[in-house]
Design an enzyme around this catalytic site. Structure first.
Site, PDB file in Angstrom:
ATOM      1  CG  LEU A  40      -2.267  -0.516   1.314  1.00 36.49           C
ATOM      2  CD1 LEU A  40      -2.808  -0.464   2.644  1.00 36.49           C
ATOM      3  CD2 LEU A  40      -3.166   0.189   0.192  1.00 36.49           C
ATOM      4  CG  ASP A  41       0.819   4.128  -3.251  1.00 37.63           C
ATOM      5  OD1 ASP A  41       1.689   3.224  -3.650  1.00 37.63           O
ATOM      6  OD2 ASP A  41      -0.029   4.442  -3.891  1.00 37.63           O
ATOM      7  CB  THR A  42       3.882   6.462   2.102  1.00 34.85           C
ATOM      8  OG1 THR A  42       5.127   5.533   1.784  1.00 34.85           O
ATOM      9  CG2 THR A  42       4.209   6.998   3.330  1.00 34.85           C
ATOM     10  CG  ASP A  43      -0.212   8.588  -0.864  1.00 41.10           C
ATOM     11  OD1 ASP A  43       0.019   7.602  -1.074  1.00 41.10           O
ATOM     12  OD2 ASP A  43      -0.420   9.510  -1.512  1.00 41.10           O
ATOM     13  CB  SER A  44      -2.706   4.038   0.298  1.00 44.67           C
ATOM     14  OG  SER A  44      -2.890   4.623  -1.084  1.00 44.67           O
TER      15      SER A  44
END
Length: 180
Positions: free
Chosen positions: A39-43
């Site tokens: 998962l992306d850091t901002d997700s």
């Protein structure tokens, strides 16, 4: 072993130290488990971890087509017509997405506060979408919603296949039995 982790915003999906962000090691002290996908850091939301390499491959490899369910808070108020291209697949330049299942939903009841909160604009409302995709390419959901004119402000993965976030608090994990 199979762990379901509710990943907070700004956490990097790795166990090795990161100079700017918290990592999985800050939340999970069980040795020899690895993320099945990222998962992306901002997700935020569901991340599955396991100590079984074969299972990790089955959960994360695109050929197995695990359906992933996301909740996306988007800028603006799309109509069903606005969302139709997502249901047919959209050309993002480097690839064409598989058709997605997408619908407008109410803000999810079990939602937690995000730190820091998303940026809010007084004159621009937001809408929650539920998207189900069988792929999971880099920043795919964000790119899809932006492509149809509704940028994603907040993205939460709610489910992978039959595994969900239900009952898992933010920053916590739960060991579960394998669903076959």
């Amino acid at each position: 072993m199979l762990l379901l982790f509710n990943k907070p915003f700004n956490v990097v999906c790795q166990f090795t130290p990161h100079e700017k962000h918290a990592t999985l090691k800050d939340y999970i002290s069980i040795p020899n488990v690895y993320a099945a996908g990222r998962l992306d850091t901002d997700s935020e939301g569901l991340l599955i971890l396991t100590d079984d390499g074969g299972l990790q491959h089955r959960l994360s490899h695109p050929k197995h087509k695990q359906i992933k369910t996301y909740w996306a808070q988007v800028e603006g108020v799309p109509t069903q017509a606005d969302l139709m291209p997502l249901q047919h697949g959209v050309d993002l330049g480097d690839f064409v997405t598989q058709p997605a299942q997408v619908k407008i939903i109410a803000e999810p009841d079990q939602l937690w506060q995000r730190e820091p909160p998303i940026r809010e604009r007084k004159n621009i409302p937001t809408t929650w979408l539920e998207l189900k995709i069988s792929e999971g390419k880099n920043r795919q959901v964000r790119r899809m919603t932006a492509h149809v004119g509704f940028p994603t402000l907040r993205l939460i993965r709610y489910a992978i296949g039959s595994y969900t976030l239900d009952g898992i608090l933010l920053g916590q994990y739960q060991e579960v039995s394998l669903v076959r």
